[in-house]
Design a protein around this motif. Structure first.
Motif, PDB file in Angstrom:
ATOM      1  N   ARG A 134       7.880  25.766  -4.305  1.00 29.28           N
ATOM      2  CA  ARG A 134       7.926  24.412  -3.843  1.00 29.28           C
ATOM      3  C   ARG A 134       9.264  23.783  -3.632  1.00 29.28           C
ATOM      4  O   ARG A 134      10.105  23.926  -4.183  1.00 29.28           O
ATOM      5  CB  ARG A 134       7.144  23.246  -4.981  1.00 29.28           C
ATOM      6  CG  ARG A 134       5.841  23.940  -5.467  1.00 29.28           C
ATOM      7  CD  ARG A 134       5.140  22.699  -6.513  1.00 29.28           C
ATOM      8  NE  ARG A 134       3.934  23.221  -6.909  1.00 29.28           N
ATOM      9  CZ  ARG A 134       2.550  22.956  -6.056  1.00 29.28           C
ATOM     10  NH1 ARG A 134       2.649  22.368  -4.906  1.00 29.28           N
ATOM     11  NH2 ARG A 134       1.542  23.331  -6.906  1.00 29.28           N
TER      12      ARG A 134
ATOM     13  N   TRP B  27       3.683  27.038   1.222  1.00 27.46           N
ATOM     14  CA  TRP B  27       3.891  26.065   0.031  1.00 27.46           C
ATOM     15  C   TRP B  27       4.137  24.616   0.553  1.00 27.46           C
ATOM     16  O   TRP B  27       4.307  23.735  -0.072  1.00 27.46           O
ATOM     17  CB  TRP B  27       4.926  26.302  -1.025  1.00 27.46           C
ATOM     18  CG  TRP B  27       4.242  27.466  -1.809  1.00 27.46           C
ATOM     19  CD1 TRP B  27       4.455  28.775  -1.447  1.00 27.46           C
ATOM     20  CD2 TRP B  27       3.638  27.092  -3.224  1.00 27.46           C
ATOM     21  NE1 TRP B  27       3.850  29.465  -2.762  1.00 27.46           N
ATOM     22  CE2 TRP B  27       3.426  28.611  -3.559  1.00 27.46           C
ATOM     23  CE3 TRP B  27       3.230  26.019  -3.951  1.00 27.46           C
ATOM     24  CZ2 TRP B  27       2.799  28.781  -4.865  1.00 27.46           C
ATOM     25  CZ3 TRP B  27       2.912  26.274  -5.068  1.00 27.46           C
ATOM     26  CH2 TRP B  27       2.446  27.473  -5.449  1.00 27.46           C
ATOM     27  N   ASN B  28       4.134  24.413   2.109  1.00 32.81           N
ATOM     28  CA  ASN B  28       4.469  23.066   2.535  1.00 32.81           C
ATOM     29  C   ASN B  28       3.200  21.914   2.374  1.00 32.81           C
ATOM     30  O   ASN B  28       2.034  22.430   3.068  1.00 32.81           O
ATOM     31  CB  ASN B  28       4.631  23.427   3.803  1.00 32.81           C
ATOM     32  CG  ASN B  28       5.071  22.046   4.809  1.00 32.81           C
ATOM     33  OD1 ASN B  28       4.084  21.345   5.290  1.00 32.81           O
ATOM     34  ND2 ASN B  28       6.372  21.781   4.536  1.00 32.81           N
TER      35      ASN B  28
ATOM     36  N   LYS C 196       2.224  19.334   4.006  1.00 34.11           N
ATOM     37  CA  LYS C 196       1.544  19.004   5.415  1.00 34.11           C
ATOM     38  C   LYS C 196       0.778  20.121   6.037  1.00 34.11           C
ATOM     39  O   LYS C 196      -0.322  19.988   6.382  1.00 34.11           O
ATOM     40  CB  LYS C 196       2.686  18.571   6.331  1.00 34.11           C
ATOM     41  CG  LYS C 196       2.205  18.177   7.496  1.00 34.11           C
ATOM     42  CD  LYS C 196       3.457  17.503   8.390  1.00 34.11           C
ATOM     43  CE  LYS C 196       2.948  16.999   9.794  1.00 34.11           C
ATOM     44  NZ  LYS C 196       3.844  16.395  10.750  1.00 34.11           N
ATOM     45  N   THR C 197       1.226  21.394   5.651  1.00 35.84           N
ATOM     46  CA  THR C 197       0.719  22.633   6.464  1.00 35.84           C
ATOM     47  C   THR C 197      -0.588  22.771   5.541  1.00 35.84           C
ATOM     48  O   THR C 197      -1.695  23.095   6.170  1.00 35.84           O
ATOM     49  CB  THR C 197       1.440  23.686   6.534  1.00 35.84           C
ATOM     50  OG1 THR C 197       2.737  23.509   6.846  1.00 35.84           O
ATOM     51  CG2 THR C 197       0.833  24.971   7.110  1.00 35.84           C
TER      52      THR C 197
ATOM     53  N   LEU D 154      11.711  26.241   1.946  1.00 36.00           N
ATOM     54  CA  LEU D 154      11.145  26.308   3.585  1.00 36.00           C
ATOM     55  C   LEU D 154       9.794  26.933   3.686  1.00 36.00           C
ATOM     56  O   LEU D 154       9.400  27.337   4.817  1.00 36.00           O
ATOM     57  CB  LEU D 154      12.184  26.770   4.282  1.00 36.00           C
ATOM     58  CG  LEU D 154      13.498  26.085   4.435  1.00 36.00           C
ATOM     59  CD1 LEU D 154      14.614  26.861   5.410  1.00 36.00           C
ATOM     60  CD2 LEU D 154      13.482  24.808   5.000  1.00 36.00           C
ATOM     61  N   SER D 155       9.202  27.177   2.587  1.00 39.48           N
ATOM     62  CA  SER D 155       8.013  28.190   2.849  1.00 39.48           C
ATOM     63  C   SER D 155       6.892  27.355   3.468  1.00 39.48           C
ATOM     64  O   SER D 155       6.333  26.275   2.993  1.00 39.48           O
ATOM     65  CB  SER D 155       7.433  28.524   1.433  1.00 39.48           C
ATOM     66  OG  SER D 155       6.260  29.166   1.243  1.00 39.48           O
ATOM     67  N   VAL D 156       6.520  27.980   4.540  1.00 37.24           N
ATOM     68  CA  VAL D 156       5.178  27.510   5.046  1.00 37.24           C
ATOM     69  C   VAL D 156       3.973  27.493   4.271  1.00 37.24           C
ATOM     70  O   VAL D 156       3.151  26.462   4.349  1.00 37.24           O
ATOM     71  CB  VAL D 156       5.020  28.127   6.565  1.00 37.24           C
ATOM     72  CG1 VAL D 156       4.703  29.471   6.357  1.00 37.24           C
ATOM     73  CG2 VAL D 156       3.921  27.273   7.254  1.00 37.24           C
TER      74      VAL D 156
END
Length: 417
Positions: A13, A20-21, A23-24, A16-18
C-alpha cells in the motif's frame, strides 16, 4: 532461503503498485477499500539474489546504457535447464514487454481487416491489440463442461475458423482458464494451422510456472512446417513484471530479420539498465526460489479447493495447471447478484466502476475482494466468471474466502426467501 519466505507480509500500500492503487481498484470493484486479488502480479518478494542485484545496481549510482553479450545465451541456458528446449541464441531477440512484441508481430503478419484468431476467454489486451490495429477479431471459444467445470479446445471450431484468419494469438499455458497443453494438443494445433496457412504467435509468459512439463509451441510448429513465434519473459516467473524484459524466439530467419528491422525503426531495440540487470540475475540465480514458489502456489490451490468444497459449494473453483490465477464459476449465484443490483442500483452503478462488471462489483462491495470480472476476458458470455489471483500469502486468501462466503450467505438470506 528462509522457510517462511512466501508467507511473510509485504506491505504494498502506498507504493506505485497498480494492483494496490485504490482508484484502480475502485474502477473494477466499485470500492477502493477492496483487497486486491486481481491483476497478475504477486505479493511475494522477488528472489533474494535478484533483490541483491537490484540494490547493488542502485548503489552503483550510474545508470547508463546496458550492453550484455551473453543475454541471449543466458536465456537459452534457462530454456534448456527448465524446459529441455535447445534454442539457438541466434534465433533469440531481446525485447521490452511481451505485448509490444505481440502487437508488432500482429502488425507485421497481417493487414487492416485481416482476421486474427484469439481463443476466448482471453487475456484482454490480446483483444485490444486486434482492435487497435483495425484487424478483424475471430473469437475461438473454448469448450466449457458445466459438470466437470473444465475448459478444453474446440478442434472442429478451430478448423472452421482458420478459414477466416491469417494469424492466431495463442496463450500457453492459457490465461485465464489455467489450461496446460500437451505435446499432442500442440501438434494438432500446428498441423491444422499449417493446413490453412495460419501463423501462430505463442505467448508463453506463464510457462515457467507450469505445475507439469511445459512444451513450447515453436519446435512442434517447426516439425509441422507451421510458421510460429514463441514469446517468453521472466516477469511472471520471478515477480518482476514492472521491469519490462522479454524475448521472442524465431525459427523463420526472414521473419526474424523483419521483426528486428521493425524494432529498429521504432527505436525499441534497447532494454533499460535496471530491467536488464534484474532479468538476467533472475534467469541466472532464481531457480531455487522458483521451485519453492511452485510448492507454495500449489498449497494455495489446495487451500482454495478445500475451502470451496466445504464452505462455498455455490461457486466452482476451476483448478489451474499453471501460474497463480484461477477462474471461478459463479453461475449458481448470478441471479441473486442481479437481484442485489436491482435493489441497490446506486451501489452497482457502472459509472463508478467502468472497468468492472456485475460480479466484480458484488464481491468488491459485499466482500471487499477485488477480482477481475469475467466480462473483461471476452464480453457478456463470461459474465458468470471471475478471476482470482492467489499469488499472495495464504492467510490473506483464507480471509478473503471467508468474506466471500459471508457475502453469498447475505445474498441467500436476502433474496432466496
Amino acid at each position: 532461503m528462509q522457510k517462511d519466505y512466501f508467507s511473510q507480509e509485504v506491505n504494498r500500500r502506498g507504493t506505485l503498485s497498480v494492483k494496490w492503487n485504490p482508484k484502480t481498484i475502485q474502477g473494477i470493484a466499485a470500492t477502493g477499500e477492496a483487497e486486491p486479488f486481481w491483476v497478475a502480479d504477486m505479493d511475494f518478494l522477488a528472489p533474494p539474489e535478484v533483490i541483491e542485484t537490484a540494490v547493488a545496481t542502485a548503489r552503483s549510482g550510474v545508470y547508463g546504457y546496458p550492453h550484455v553479450d551473453t543475454k541471449e545465451q543466458l536465456f537459452c541456458s534457462w530454456a534448456k535447464k527448465r524446459h529441455n528446449w535447445i534454442v539457438d541464441p541466434k534465433r533469440v531477440v531481446t525485447c521490452s514487454g511481451m505485448l509490444t512484441s505481440i502487437a508488432l508481430l500482429t502488425e507485421m503478419l497481417t493487414k487492416k481487416g485481416d482476421g486474427v484468431m484469439v481463443p476466448v476467454p482471453a487475456y484482454q489486451p490480446f483483444l485490444r491489440i486486434v482492435r487497435n490495429l483495425e484487424r478483424t477479431l475471430v473469437a475461438w471459444p473454448l469448450l466449457y463442461d458445466e459438470e466437470s467445470h473444465r475448459f478444453s479446445l474446440d478442434w472442429d471450431k478451430f478448423a472452421e475458423l482458420c478459414k477466416q484468419a491469417k494469424l492466431l494469438i495463442f496463450c500457453s499455458p492459457h490465461n485465464p482458464s489455467g489450461l496446460v497443453f500437451s505435446e499432442e494438443d500442440l501438434t494438432k494445433l500446428t498441423r491444422i494451422a499449417k493446413e490453412h496457412g495460419v501463423v501462430i504467435i505463442s505467448d508463453e509468459i506463464h510457462a515457467d510456472l507450469s505445475f507439469k512439463a511445459h512444451h513450447s509451441l515453436l519446435p512442434i510448429a517447426q516439425a509441422q512446417g507451421c510458421t510460429a513465434v514463441t514469446c517468453m519473459a521472466p516477469s511472471k516467473t520471478f515477480n518482476i513484471a514492472g521491469e519490462h524484459y522479454s524475448v521472442a524466439i524465431f525459427a523463420d530467419r526472414k521473419l526474424q530479420t523483419q521483426f528486428e528491422r521493425r524494432l529498429e525503426q521504432l527505436f525499441l531495440t534497447e532494454n533499460s539498465f535496471f530491467s536488464t540487470t534484474i532479468a538476467l540475475s533472475a534467469y541466472e540465480k532464481g531457480e531455487p526460489w522458483l521451485e519453492e514458489l511452485l510448492v507454495y502456489l500449489q498449497q494455495n490451490i489446495s487451500l482454495m479447493e478445500t475451502f470451496f468444497r466445504k464452505n462455498l459449494p455455490s461457486l466452482s473453483f476451476i483448478k489451474p495447471g499453471a501460474s497463480f490465477i484461477a477462474f471461478i464459476d459463479c453461475s449458481k449465484i448470478i441471479a441473486l447478484v442481479e437481484q442485489d443490483a436491482l435493489a441497490n442500483p446506486q451501489l452497482y452503478d457502472s459509472k463508478n466502476s467502468p472497468n468492472g462488471g456485475l460480479l466484480s462489483r458484488f464481491f468488491g462491495l459485499r466482500a471487499e475482494v477485488a477480482l477481475n470480472d469475467g466480462t473483461w476476458f471476452g464480453g457478456e458470455q463470461y459474465r458468470s466468471f471471475v478471476r482470482f489471483n492467489f499469488g499472495t500469502q495464504s492467510q490473506h486468501i483464507e480471509q478473503a474466502l471467508i468474506r466471500m462466503q459471508k457475502a453469498i450467505q447475505f445474498l441467500e438470506e436476502t433474496y432466496s426467501r
